[in-house]
Motif scaffolding. Sequence first.
Motif, PDB file in Angstrom:
ATOM      1  N   LEU A  93     -52.803   0.550  12.521  1.00 55.95           N
ATOM      2  CA  LEU A  93     -53.439   0.160  11.505  1.00 55.95           C
ATOM      3  C   LEU A  93     -52.508  -0.311  10.338  1.00 55.95           C
ATOM      4  O   LEU A  93     -52.823  -1.465   9.778  1.00 55.95           O
ATOM      5  N   LEU A  94     -50.973   0.249  10.570  1.00 60.01           N
ATOM      6  CA  LEU A  94     -50.098  -0.215   9.493  1.00 60.01           C
ATOM      7  C   LEU A  94     -49.685  -1.445  10.012  1.00 60.01           C
ATOM      8  O   LEU A  94     -49.364  -2.242   9.036  1.00 60.01           O
ATOM      9  N   VAL A  95     -49.873  -1.933  11.219  1.00 63.37           N
ATOM     10  CA  VAL A  95     -49.445  -3.170  11.480  1.00 63.37           C
ATOM     11  C   VAL A  95     -50.291  -4.295  11.214  1.00 63.37           C
ATOM     12  O   VAL A  95     -50.012  -5.385  10.779  1.00 63.37           O
ATOM     13  N   VAL A  96     -51.599  -3.863  11.019  1.00 61.99           N
ATOM     14  CA  VAL A  96     -52.606  -4.829  10.281  1.00 61.99           C
ATOM     15  C   VAL A  96     -52.382  -4.830   8.898  1.00 61.99           C
ATOM     16  O   VAL A  96     -52.530  -5.892   8.157  1.00 61.99           O
ATOM     17  N   ILE A  97     -52.350  -3.759   8.168  1.00 59.22           N
ATOM     18  CA  ILE A  97     -52.395  -3.608   6.683  1.00 59.22           C
ATOM     19  C   ILE A  97     -51.187  -3.496   6.035  1.00 59.22           C
ATOM     20  O   ILE A  97     -51.298  -3.629   4.502  1.00 59.22           O
ATOM     21  N   LYS A  98     -50.051  -3.195   6.619  1.00 66.63           N
ATOM     22  CA  LYS A  98     -49.129  -2.618   5.650  1.00 66.63           C
ATOM     23  C   LYS A  98     -48.192  -4.189   5.190  1.00 66.63           C
ATOM     24  O   LYS A  98     -47.596  -3.855   4.087  1.00 66.63           O
ATOM     25  N   GLY A  99     -48.466  -5.158   5.649  1.00 59.95           N
ATOM     26  CA  GLY A  99     -47.606  -6.396   5.235  1.00 59.95           C
ATOM     27  C   GLY A  99     -48.301  -6.809   3.700  1.00 59.95           C
ATOM     28  O   GLY A  99     -47.679  -6.926   2.877  1.00 59.95           O
ATOM     29  N   SER A 100     -49.617  -6.600   3.531  1.00 57.51           N
ATOM     30  CA  SER A 100     -50.165  -6.952   2.264  1.00 57.51           C
ATOM     31  C   SER A 100     -49.955  -6.019   1.236  1.00 57.51           C
ATOM     32  O   SER A 100     -49.586  -6.270   0.012  1.00 57.51           O
ATOM     33  N   ILE A 101     -49.968  -4.536   1.839  1.00 52.67           N
ATOM     34  CA  ILE A 101     -49.694  -3.405   0.818  1.00 52.67           C
ATOM     35  C   ILE A 101     -48.186  -3.395   0.491  1.00 52.67           C
ATOM     36  O   ILE A 101     -47.985  -3.716  -0.775  1.00 52.67           O
ATOM     37  N   LEU A 102     -47.162  -3.822   1.274  1.00 53.96           N
ATOM     38  CA  LEU A 102     -45.922  -3.753   0.748  1.00 53.96           C
ATOM     39  C   LEU A 102     -45.824  -4.973  -0.263  1.00 53.96           C
ATOM     40  O   LEU A 102     -44.719  -5.043  -1.014  1.00 53.96           O
ATOM     41  N   SER A 103     -46.364  -6.232   0.201  1.00 52.75           N
ATOM     42  CA  SER A 103     -46.169  -7.361  -0.725  1.00 52.75           C
ATOM     43  C   SER A 103     -46.561  -7.038  -2.209  1.00 52.75           C
ATOM     44  O   SER A 103     -46.009  -7.761  -3.129  1.00 52.75           O
ATOM     45  N   TRP A 104     -47.805  -6.242  -2.380  1.00 54.94           N
ATOM     46  CA  TRP A 104     -48.157  -5.990  -3.687  1.00 54.94           C
ATOM     47  C   TRP A 104     -47.006  -4.922  -4.293  1.00 54.94           C
ATOM     48  O   TRP A 104     -46.929  -4.949  -5.242  1.00 54.94           O
ATOM     49  N   ILE A 105     -46.380  -3.907  -3.501  1.00 55.77           N
ATOM     50  CA  ILE A 105     -45.692  -3.081  -4.004  1.00 55.77           C
ATOM     51  C   ILE A 105     -44.196  -3.330  -4.284  1.00 55.77           C
ATOM     52  O   ILE A 105     -43.709  -3.540  -5.544  1.00 55.77           O
TER      53      ILE A 105
END
Length: 570
Positions: free
Chosen positions: A426-438
């Motif tokens: 799940l993190l491989v799918v969504i973590k890129g966008s979350i980290l780019s926001w953070i």
Amino acid sequence: MFLSVSSYLLLSVSLLFFLLSGILLNSGYEYFLEFNALSLNSASFSFIMLFDWLSFLFGSYVLFISSMILKYTKEYMLGDSHLNRFIFLMLLFIFSMLMMIFSPNLVSILLGWDGLGLVSYALVIYYQNIKSFNAGMLTALSNRIGDAALLMGIAWMMSLGGWNLFTLKFYTESSLVMFIYCFIILAAITKSAQIPFSSWLPAAMAAPTPVSALVHSSTLVTAGVYLLIRSSEGFSSMMMMILLYGALLTMFMAGVGANLEFDLKKIIALSTLSQLGMMITILCLGGSKLAFFHLLIHALFKALLFMCAGAIIHNLNSTQDIRSMGGVSYFMPLTCVCMNISNFALCGIPFLSGFYSKDLIAEFLSMEMPGIFIYTLFFMSIGLTVSYSMRLSYYLFWSDLNFTSLMSFSDNNTKIMLKGMMGLVLLVVIKGSILSWILFETPYFLILPSLMKLLTILMIFLGSILGYEFSQMKFYYQSKVMRHISGSSFCANMWNLPILSTYGLNHYFLILSKSYFKTLDSGWLEYYGSKHMFYNLKFFSQLAQIFSKNHLKIFLSVCLIFIILLVLFF
């Protein structure tokens, strides 16, 4: 029981670190914790811990991935008779990495740095065979060069009165500090396996797969990149340029080598090497935050990729040759879905986590335009990444069944391993966008010509076609390889770096050290030192005691002998 407790404890601390990193990033605060041991010759020997968003965020990723890998290890190493020893080594490895992450002091960094080197050697030789011993020795000797460079840096920093990395940027005009930065760069490129120290990374695949997943995602190889991110502010333009060309050549060399390799774990290891080159490339162009962003994203999908590969190898009775695989997706659909997701993230397919960092890196490099050679080589390396990923997927999932009848495998055989893998998917799918926001306060929006903007997608498309063609044209491709065997073996063997690292350099140094050991340590120094020195001291001390007890008799005897000699000769 101990394994499960360790896994849950690491997961809990990881979540705590992630929350703390968010709080510190939002507030902008950094905390130093300093223990002053002693002051000597105006130099302060102190142990410093740095708590900022960067260290907490990286620490949380290391601990989260480690907890998933420990969960995975529970089944992968099930039949091992020394499982507790293996777990303790893994925990010591994680602790060494955390010590390096939270230390801005070069002396305390060296403790974590040496801990990583020592424990990685113990883990690489975990399977007791000649291949593991050779790989462990190559890993240890290559990393010792970096350790020696750090020691030299510590010695040179003595004149600055301390070993804090952050004080170096205030002395950038000094030639002394430039020497220290050179030693730091040398240490970093040995640990991150950049040219000419790349040969140890594929050799370290002799370790068990959980170790490979941990080493190649968030610990050992990323330690060098993390050290460069921490100290890159003071690098001169010449250092940056040399580092940039080395990283680009490493990217290209690893991409070409992975397209000609047939060992599953070595293909993924060469992929790691390529991504490390990409991180250092963008770091040299001034994007240290972007390099750190890709470092975190890469850790997730590379750990998942290794775990999926390990599950397939585990089911295929330890077969690692991709030519002996095929049709795995019919029997292990869940594992293959996880592996394809991580492969797509590695390629930079849009809207998976790898896309957010790789596409941004490619556009950032296009904005810089450092030169046509760098630009071409970088985008060719991106295409080669997709090519070997496509080739790997074809051999594993879509080609004919090539395994023997003795192999029986299914997702049901790897239920516990799947739990560890599911924690990362799940993190491989969504973590890129979350980290780019953070991480980025304002979103990056780079305006480029349409062709340059679409070049990344174009290279992904061309790379996938190339990889598919390599897989389809097996006989034609193999006949071409055999016809140009010298060039093919040169590329497949990483431009002969393993030969240079073993026979070319280490071979002569080992022969020299052996001759020194025989002639000096076990020869002259043994004779005139240690044993013989004891007998000499014993003899002279006994002689001195005779003189001290019988000084009058000896004096009269010497006088008598002297008088007799005078009478005889005169």
